[in-house]
Write an enzyme that holds these catalytic residues in place. Structure first.
Site, PDB file in Angstrom:
ATOM      1  N   SER A  72       0.798  -1.242   0.000  1.00 44.56           N
ATOM      2  CA  SER A  72       0.000   0.000   0.000  1.00 44.56           C
ATOM      3  C   SER A  72       0.822   1.279   0.000  1.00 44.56           C
ATOM      4  O   SER A  72       0.401   2.287   0.562  1.00 44.56           O
ATOM      5  CB  SER A  72      -0.965   0.045   1.203  1.00 44.56           C
ATOM      6  OG  SER A  72      -1.745  -1.093   1.229  1.00 44.56           O
TER       7      SER A  72
ATOM      8  N   GLY B  45       1.644   2.759  -2.729  1.00 43.76           N
ATOM      9  CA  GLY B  45       1.190   3.537  -3.888  1.00 43.76           C
ATOM     10  C   GLY B  45       2.012   3.306  -5.144  1.00 43.76           C
ATOM     11  O   GLY B  45       2.289   4.251  -5.882  1.00 43.76           O
TER      12      GLY B  45
ATOM     13  N   GLY C 296       0.964   1.894  -7.741  1.00 45.32           N
ATOM     14  CA  GLY C 296       0.043   2.199  -8.845  1.00 45.32           C
ATOM     15  C   GLY C 296       0.042   3.693  -9.156  1.00 45.32           C
ATOM     16  O   GLY C 296       0.017   4.100 -10.317  1.00 45.32           O
TER      17      GLY C 296
ATOM     18  N   ASP D 177       8.269 -11.453  -1.031  1.00 40.49           N
ATOM     19  CA  ASP D 177       7.105 -12.349  -0.978  1.00 40.49           C
ATOM     20  C   ASP D 177       7.432 -13.591  -1.787  1.00 40.49           C
ATOM     21  O   ASP D 177       8.014 -13.495  -2.876  1.00 40.49           O
ATOM     22  CB  ASP D 177       5.870 -11.716  -1.650  1.00 40.49           C
ATOM     23  CG  ASP D 177       5.323 -10.533  -0.889  1.00 40.49           C
ATOM     24  OD1 ASP D 177       5.788 -10.306   0.234  1.00 40.49           O
ATOM     25  OD2 ASP D 177       4.455  -9.837  -1.446  1.00 40.49           O
TER      26      ASP D 177
ATOM     27  N   LYS E 161      14.165   7.033   9.085  1.00 33.75           N
ATOM     28  CA  LYS E 161      14.974   5.813   9.113  1.00 33.75           C
ATOM     29  C   LYS E 161      15.128   5.196   7.722  1.00 33.75           C
ATOM     30  O   LYS E 161      14.136   4.920   7.053  1.00 33.75           O
ATOM     31  CB  LYS E 161      14.319   4.794  10.069  1.00 33.75           C
ATOM     32  CG  LYS E 161      14.397   5.222  11.528  1.00 33.75           C
ATOM     33  CD  LYS E 161      15.842   5.199  11.969  1.00 33.75           C
ATOM     34  CE  LYS E 161      16.045   5.665  13.396  1.00 33.75           C
ATOM     35  NZ  LYS E 161      17.468   5.896  13.692  1.00 33.75           N
TER      36      LYS E 161
ATOM     37  N   LYS F 245      16.993   2.363   7.202  1.00 32.94           N
ATOM     38  CA  LYS F 245      17.354   0.935   7.286  1.00 32.94           C
ATOM     39  C   LYS F 245      16.368   0.011   6.564  1.00 32.94           C
ATOM     40  O   LYS F 245      16.787  -0.889   5.830  1.00 32.94           O
ATOM     41  CB  LYS F 245      17.512   0.546   8.767  1.00 32.94           C
ATOM     42  CG  LYS F 245      18.231  -0.773   8.993  1.00 32.94           C
ATOM     43  CD  LYS F 245      19.721  -0.721   8.699  1.00 32.94           C
ATOM     44  CE  LYS F 245      20.503  -0.181   9.884  1.00 32.94           C
ATOM     45  NZ  LYS F 245      21.921   0.054   9.542  1.00 32.94           N
TER      46      LYS F 245
ATOM     47  N   GLN G  88      17.248   0.051   3.027  1.00 25.62           N
ATOM     48  CA  GLN G  88      18.488  -0.700   2.768  1.00 25.62           C
ATOM     49  C   GLN G  88      18.209  -2.199   2.713  1.00 25.62           C
ATOM     50  O   GLN G  88      18.685  -2.910   1.832  1.00 25.62           O
ATOM     51  CB  GLN G  88      19.516  -0.429   3.864  1.00 25.62           C
ATOM     52  CG  GLN G  88      19.975   1.022   3.962  1.00 25.62           C
ATOM     53  CD  GLN G  88      20.916   1.222   5.150  1.00 25.62           C
ATOM     54  OE1 GLN G  88      21.692   0.338   5.495  1.00 25.62           O
ATOM     55  NE2 GLN G  88      20.837   2.376   5.792  1.00 25.62           N
TER      56      GLN G  88
ATOM     57  N   LYS H 256      22.448   9.137   2.004  1.00 26.69           N
ATOM     58  CA  LYS H 256      22.615   7.889   2.741  1.00 26.69           C
ATOM     59  C   LYS H 256      21.986   6.721   1.970  1.00 26.69           C
ATOM     60  O   LYS H 256      22.594   5.661   1.800  1.00 26.69           O
ATOM     61  CB  LYS H 256      21.940   8.031   4.107  1.00 26.69           C
ATOM     62  CG  LYS H 256      22.375   6.984   5.090  1.00 26.69           C
ATOM     63  CD  LYS H 256      21.943   7.392   6.477  1.00 26.69           C
ATOM     64  CE  LYS H 256      22.242   6.298   7.470  1.00 26.69           C
ATOM     65  NZ  LYS H 256      21.663   6.612   8.775  1.00 26.69           N
TER      66      LYS H 256
ATOM     67  N   CYS I 242     -25.737  -0.276 -11.806  1.00 25.43           N
ATOM     68  CA  CYS I 242     -25.845  -1.720 -11.933  1.00 25.43           C
ATOM     69  C   CYS I 242     -26.856  -2.277 -10.936  1.00 25.43           C
ATOM     70  O   CYS I 242     -28.040  -2.067 -11.125  1.00 25.43           O
ATOM     71  CB  CYS I 242     -24.471  -2.365 -11.832  1.00 25.43           C
ATOM     72  SG  CYS I 242     -24.421  -3.925 -12.723  1.00 25.43           S
TER      73      CYS I 242
ATOM     74  N   HIS J 267     -21.515   0.545 -15.950  1.00 27.26           N
ATOM     75  CA  HIS J 267     -20.656   1.170 -14.935  1.00 27.26           C
ATOM     76  C   HIS J 267     -19.968   2.420 -15.486  1.00 27.26           C
ATOM     77  O   HIS J 267     -18.858   2.319 -16.012  1.00 27.26           O
ATOM     78  CB  HIS J 267     -19.592   0.177 -14.470  1.00 27.26           C
ATOM     79  CG  HIS J 267     -20.137  -0.959 -13.688  1.00 27.26           C
ATOM     80  ND1 HIS J 267     -20.158  -0.975 -12.311  1.00 27.26           N
ATOM     81  CD2 HIS J 267     -20.713  -2.109 -14.091  1.00 27.26           C
ATOM     82  CE1 HIS J 267     -20.715  -2.102 -11.895  1.00 27.26           C
ATOM     83  NE2 HIS J 267     -21.053  -2.813 -12.961  1.00 27.26           N
TER      84      HIS J 267
ATOM     85  N   GLU K 167     -18.518   4.615 -13.878  1.00 24.54           N
ATOM     86  CA  GLU K 167     -17.337   4.956 -13.070  1.00 24.54           C
ATOM     87  C   GLU K 167     -16.042   4.409 -13.663  1.00 24.54           C
ATOM     88  O   GLU K 167     -14.966   4.933 -13.382  1.00 24.54           O
ATOM     89  CB  GLU K 167     -17.518   4.495 -11.617  1.00 24.54           C
ATOM     90  CG  GLU K 167     -17.434   2.990 -11.360  1.00 24.54           C
ATOM     91  CD  GLU K 167     -18.743   2.240 -11.597  1.00 24.54           C
ATOM     92  OE1 GLU K 167     -19.600   2.742 -12.340  1.00 24.54           O
ATOM     93  OE2 GLU K 167     -18.888   1.128 -11.047  1.00 24.54           O
TER      94      GLU K 167
HETATM   95  N1  GLN Z   1     -25.693  -8.688  -9.134  1.00 21.71           N
HETATM   96  C1  GLN Z   1     -26.215  -7.967 -10.254  1.00 21.71           C
HETATM   97  C2  GLN Z   1     -26.059  -8.751 -11.552  1.00 21.71           C
HETATM   98  O1  GLN Z   1     -25.265  -9.655 -11.626  1.00 21.71           O
HETATM   99  C3  GLN Z   1     -25.555  -6.602 -10.377  1.00 21.71           C
HETATM  100  C4  GLN Z   1     -24.104  -6.646 -10.655  1.00 21.71           C
HETATM  101  C5  GLN Z   1     -23.388  -5.359 -10.394  1.00 21.71           C
HETATM  102  O2  GLN Z   1     -23.883  -4.488  -9.685  1.00 21.71           O
HETATM  103  N2  GLN Z   1     -22.184  -5.229 -10.905  1.00 21.71           N
HETATM  104  O3  GLN Z   1     -26.739  -8.462 -12.514  1.00 21.71           O
END
Ligand code: GLN
Length: 540
Positions: free
Chosen positions: A17, A19, A21, A151, A190, A192, A195, A226, A384, A510, A512
């Protein structure tokens, strides 16, 4: 061929975490601003084939690309910063690498040899990295390696970096991101842990070229020296990455620190003088100096985790800046929302967003929040599952279809207003089988959506199995619902709106996922604008 392509690897040490990305995205932004063509890739060391079947509590939101890949949320940052699209090739997991190798083995492609981590797995990783270079579309491929150096799962990836560095020389640069903690009791920063983490890389044969030191305090005199001395890099190759007010400031901070210049020097690339960041600076300025403020309620079930709704949060930042508005997001755990407490909970909000999701946990709270937004004419965006809940709410409370539901939650509902898509019936393999990626949608020119997009044909990304049941279309339309967007190929309802409401939009896709700094998503810009108008109307 990829003769001239430069490969930049970004590894992380000391802690997760930090950052990586954001650093990768910021570097991409700077190289793009200098006129180079760049793509970013994320290699995830976990064994899942992709994050599509992962609970958001594991690695945060699952991001979906235009070509329908379910990917790590870092790809969202890449797109938001660089305004370029990513694809399946930009996110590769250990699971996928092994799947490819095992498939080849079964086909006999290894001609009887023993299949091993070195060279077969590392060759496959190399192939995945160079595949992007070989498209001929890029000058730089930035590859972020998930996890932390040391890891057990990241070993083959680091080994691949070692081999590529050896094979391609100056065309490969390794940036190692570490943490420089401040010890309050000692009053000191720090070095270390840095390092040690560089030592761990060295044990695996990789000498980092650039060290990015994440720190809460400025690196005072001597700290860079350093780190440089202990880690075999020049002091100019130690880059300070101080905590920023917003992630969108990081490219500007990296420019000041000269991260891009170090990369160009190390890769022996001629340095273009011009860095075009004027629009970016304007965006950051709008972001830091908003004129207005609104509060949006986000109703969902993954509220304990910041990253579960990452793209939605970022889209509000873009949509807010476009309206010179600071958007405060108030999270509501939908399980806690009831008819009784809804009014007190939603008090003071300027808009309500009901989030995407799966399964029945918290569903009634979401439906209740939608009823409240509909009845009180509060701007509403349903995404959705949020759109599906809006259809359920309308059926139950306006159409009086008692027990109306989605067959996802109630397979025996008398009114399946949301039902499984035909092509989803009979699917029992859950990975990668939803309706995924970008599809066309034709908008009704009378709609709020059309007002926002200002065009009739749009393309949006999907991730769902269920859809609006076309048998109910007529009933909805006759009672005040506008079917504002339709997928022309399959005749699927993609957007529903309420005619008698200032801004009530439910989308099956979506939005977003495709909002970027350069192109804030029209629906988020429109939603914030509606929230702002609602806020102003309250003051009158
Ligand atoms: N669960 C719902 C579906 O599969 C909505 C999916 C979602 O919100 N991405 O249609």
């Amino acid at each position: 061929m990829d003769h001239n392509v430069k490969y930049i690897f970004v590894t992380g040490g000391v802690s997760s975490s930090l950052g990586k990305g954001i650093i990768s995205s910021s570097l991409a932004k700077l190289l793009l601003a200098r006129g180079f063509k760049v793509t970013i890739q994320k290699l995830d060391p976990y064994i899942n084939i992709d994050p599509g079947t992962l609970n958001p509590y594991e690695h945060g939101e699952c991001y979906v690309t235009e070509d329908g890949a379910e990917t790590d949320l870092d790809l969202g940052h890449y797109e938001r910063f660089s305004n370029t699209r990513t694809s399946q090739a930009n996110n590769v997991t250990t699971g996928r690498i092994y799947q490819n190798v095992i498939t080849k083995e079964r086909k006999g492609e290894y001609l009887g040899t023993t299949v091993q981590v070195i060279p077969h797995i590392t060759d496959e990783i190399k192939r995945s990295v160079r595949l992007l270079g070989q498209t001929g579309k890029y000058d730089f491929v930035i590859t972020e390696i998930g996890g932390t150096v040391g890891d057990i799962e990241s070993f083959p990836f680091i080994e691949t970096v070692r081999q590529m560095k050896w094979e391609l020389g100056h065309r490969v640069v390794v940036i190692h991101l570490t943490l420089v903690p401040y010890l309050k009791s000692a009053g000191e920063l720090k070095t270390k842990p840095t390092q040690h983490s560089v030592k761990s890389l060295l044990e695996q044969g990789v000498q980092p070229d650039i060290i990015v030191a994440r720190t809460e305090h400025p690196l005072y005199e001597g700290v860079k020296q350093k780190i440089a001395q202990f880690c075999n890099v020049a002091p100019t190759a130690v880059i300070e990455s101080r905590d920023a007010e917003t992630i969108y400031e990081v490219p500007l901070l990296m420019l000041e620190e000269g991260l891009d210049l170090e990369v160009l020097k190390k890769t022996e690339t001629p340095i273009p003088e011009k860095v075009d960041l004027a629009n970016w600076k304007k965006f950051v300025n709008n972001l830091k100096n908003p004129k207005y403020e609104v509060t949006i309620g986000l109703v969902g079930k993954y509220t304990e985790l910041k990253d579960a709704y990452k793209s939605i949060n970022e889209s509000f930042i873009h949509g807010g800046a476009a309206n010179q508005t600071k958007v405060n997001i108030k999270l509501f755990q939908s399980e806690d929302v009831t008819t009784k407490n809804i009014a007190s909970k939603m008090k003071g909000l300027d808009g309500i967003l009901v989030a995407p999701g799966f399964g029945s946990r918290g569903i009634e709270g979401k439906i209740e929040a939608i009823r409240y937004a509909r009845e009180n004419k509060i701007p509403f965006l349903g995404i959705c599952l949020g759109m599906q809940c809006a259809a359920i709410e309308f059926s139950r409370n306006v159409l009086k279809l008692k027990g109306a539901h989605s067959t996802e939650m109630d397979p025996k509902t008398p009114y399946p207003v949301i039902d499984l898509m035909e092509e989803q019936k009979g699917i029992d393999n859950l990975g990668g089988t939803m309706r995924l990626g970008s599809y066309k949608c034709k908008l009704d020119t009378e709609s709020k959506a059309y007002q926002a997009y200002k065009k009739e044909m749009i393309h949006e990304r999907h991730r769902h199995r269920y859809e609006f049941n076309n048998e109910f279309r007529k009933l909805f339309e006759e009672n005040g619902v506008r079917l504002a967007g339709i997928n022309p190929e399959k005749d699927l309802v993609e957007i529903i709106e309420l005619k008698d409401h200032p801004w009530f939009v439910g989308v099956q896709f979506h939005p977003e996922y495709s909002s970027t700094v350069k192109e804030p998503h029209p629906l988020f810009v429109g939603f914030v604008k509606a929230a702002l108008e609602y806020n102003h109307s309250k003051e009158k």
